[in-house]
Design a protein around this motif. Structure first.
Motif, PDB file in Angstrom:
ATOM      1  N   UNK A  14      30.554   5.174  67.187  1.00 31.31           N
ATOM      2  CA  UNK A  14      30.786   6.622  67.159  1.00 31.31           C
ATOM      3  C   UNK A  14      29.998   7.284  66.029  1.00 31.31           C
ATOM      4  N   UNK A  15      29.837   6.573  64.946  1.00 31.19           N
ATOM      5  CA  UNK A  15      29.125   7.106  63.789  1.00 31.19           C
ATOM      6  C   UNK A  15      27.618   6.942  63.967  1.00 31.19           C
ATOM      7  N   UNK A  34      28.258  16.353  65.435  1.00 30.53           N
ATOM      8  CA  UNK A  34      28.826  15.177  66.087  1.00 30.53           C
ATOM      9  C   UNK A  34      29.224  14.117  65.079  1.00 30.53           C
ATOM     10  N   UNK A  35      28.394  13.919  64.083  1.00 34.31           N
ATOM     11  CA  UNK A  35      28.684  12.939  63.042  1.00 34.31           C
ATOM     12  C   UNK A  35      29.897  13.364  62.223  1.00 34.31           C
ATOM     13  N   UNK A  36      29.967  14.654  61.918  1.00 35.47           N
ATOM     14  CA  UNK A  36      31.112  15.168  61.156  1.00 35.47           C
ATOM     15  C   UNK A  36      32.411  14.914  61.927  1.00 35.47           C
ATOM     16  N   UNK A  37      32.385  15.139  63.221  1.00 34.93           N
ATOM     17  CA  UNK A  37      33.573  14.874  64.041  1.00 34.93           C
ATOM     18  C   UNK A  37      33.892  13.385  64.084  1.00 34.93           C
ATOM     19  N   UNK A  86      38.390   4.187  53.722  1.00 31.64           N
ATOM     20  CA  UNK A  86      38.820   5.567  53.983  1.00 31.64           C
ATOM     21  C   UNK A  86      38.097   6.518  53.034  1.00 31.64           C
ATOM     22  N   UNK A  87      37.972   6.135  51.770  1.00 32.06           N
ATOM     23  CA  UNK A  87      37.266   6.981  50.804  1.00 32.06           C
ATOM     24  C   UNK A  87      35.800   7.147  51.203  1.00 32.06           C
ATOM     25  N   UNK A  88      35.163   6.075  51.669  1.00 31.98           N
ATOM     26  CA  UNK A  88      33.763   6.157  52.106  1.00 31.98           C
ATOM     27  C   UNK A  88      33.611   7.076  53.316  1.00 31.98           C
ATOM     28  N   UNK A  89      34.505   6.933  54.273  1.00 36.32           N
ATOM     29  CA  UNK A  89      34.458   7.776  55.475  1.00 36.32           C
ATOM     30  C   UNK A  89      34.667   9.240  55.097  1.00 36.32           C
ATOM     31  N   UNK A  90      35.629   9.495  54.226  1.00 33.12           N
ATOM     32  CA  UNK A  90      35.902  10.873  53.805  1.00 33.12           C
ATOM     33  C   UNK A  90      34.719  11.469  53.043  1.00 33.12           C
ATOM     34  N   UNK A 133      29.899  15.079  52.915  1.00 33.02           N
ATOM     35  CA  UNK A 133      28.458  15.243  52.744  1.00 33.02           C
ATOM     36  C   UNK A 133      27.819  15.779  54.014  1.00 33.02           C
ATOM     37  N   UNK A 134      28.221  15.247  55.152  1.00 37.58           N
ATOM     38  CA  UNK A 134      27.679  15.712  56.430  1.00 37.58           C
ATOM     39  C   UNK A 134      28.100  17.155  56.667  1.00 37.58           C
ATOM     40  N   UNK A 135      29.344  17.486  56.329  1.00 41.27           N
ATOM     41  CA  UNK A 135      29.818  18.859  56.472  1.00 41.27           C
ATOM     42  C   UNK A 135      29.012  19.830  55.627  1.00 41.27           C
ATOM     43  N   UNK A 136      28.716  19.424  54.388  1.00 39.58           N
ATOM     44  CA  UNK A 136      27.897  20.273  53.514  1.00 39.58           C
ATOM     45  C   UNK A 136      26.503  20.466  54.106  1.00 39.58           C
ATOM     46  N   UNK A 137      25.921  19.390  54.590  1.00 37.61           N
ATOM     47  CA  UNK A 137      24.584  19.470  55.172  1.00 37.61           C
ATOM     48  C   UNK A 137      24.596  20.302  56.455  1.00 37.61           C
TER      49      UNK A 137
END
Length: 170
Positions: free
Chosen positions: A40-41, A55-58, A102-106, A111-115
């Motif tokens: 998915x990622x 899509x990646x953010x989701x 979980x911390x890595x995924x978050x 980061x993806x959201x910011x981008x």
């Protein structure tokens, strides 16, 4: 207290310790299952960069993994304080691994959201720069064409003047 009651308490405590361990393991399993799948990622069906990022953010949504991790930690802590686990090193290690994941995924999701929020503004700025660059190039081209036209006019006048002198000499 009678010997039978003490034996019953030990048996009940043993059952409770087993149930606590099962609760921790179950909560950990549920938390792992809430994390996004690797495919998915990694894979995408998007046609452009913004689509890929959205899509990646989701895909980087940990869902209820944090809630299940909290339950696992709660039951683990209770079991540790009650000295209910004979060997809980494996549970502690898995809790730490899950927390890190979980911390890595978050963090990746943030980061993806910011981008993803930056890309539309960047695209707009680049389009504006292209438009301005094209307009400047058009202005320079028109100025060059006008200069060429003026230069051609002078040559034509000189040719006509030369022709006039040739006719006069004859």
């Amino acid at each position: 207290m009678s010997q039978a009651t003490l034996g019953d308490d030990e048996e009940l405590f043993g059952e409770a310790a087993s149930e606590m361990r099962e609760d921790v393991e179950s909560s950990l399993e549920q938390a792992w299952s809430e994390l996004p799948a690797a495919d998915e990622v990694w894979e995408t069906d998007a046609d452009n960069a913004l689509g890929v990022l959205n899509g990646l953010k989701s895909a980087l949504d940990a869902g209820d993994a944090e809630a299940h991790l909290r339950d696992a930690k709660k039951w683990y802590t209770m079991g540790q304080r009650a000295d209910a686990f004979e060997d809980a090193d494996d549970l502690e290690a898995e809790i730490e691994d899950l927390e890190e994941t979980i911390a890595d995924v978050s963090a990746a999701g943030e980061q993806v959201g910011d981008l993803a929020s930056t890309i539309p503004a960047l695209r707009g700025a680049l389009q504006e720069a292209e438009t301005e660059s094209d307009a400047e190039a058009d202005d320079e081209s028109e100025a060059s064409d006008e200069a060429d036209d003026e230069g051609s006019g002078d040559d034509a006048d000189e040719t006509t003047a030369d022709d006039d002198e040739d006719e006069t000499e004859e």
